[in-house]
Design a protein around this motif. Structure first.
Motif: not given
Length: 72
Positions: A17-27
Motif C-alpha cells: 500500500i505504501g509503495s503504491l501511494n509513493w508511485g501515485f505521488i511520483g507519477l
C-alpha cells in the motif's frame, strides 16, 4: 524455508500500500492516503503512515531471517 507469520503478511500488505501511494505521488502527484483520509493528513492518516514505516522495518528484518547460513 521460512514461513510467513501473520505479522509478516500484514507488513507485506502495508508495504505494498505504501509503495503504491509513493508511485501515485511520483507519477501523478496524487496522494491516495491523503485523499481517502482527508488533507491535511489527520491523526488516522498519520497512524497509517507510521504503520507503513514499521511494516517496512519488519520486511527488512524478514530479509535477514530468510537468509540461510552458507553450508560447506
Amino acid at each position: 524455508m521460512y514461513k510467513f507469520n501473520l505479522l509478516d503478511k500484514i507488513s507485506l500488505v502495508l508495504v505494498i500500500i505504501g509503495s503504491l501511494n509513493w508511485g501515485f505521488i511520483g507519477l501523478l502527484n496524487f496522494n491516495l492516503i491523503g485523499t481517502l483520509l482527508g488533507e491535511p493528513v489527520n491523526l488516522l492518516g498519520r497512524i497509517i503512515y507510521i504503520l507503513v514505516g514499521a511494516a517496512s522495518v519488519d520486511m527488512l528484518m524478514l530479509i535477514f531471517k530468510m537468509k540461510k547460513p552458507f553450508k560447506q
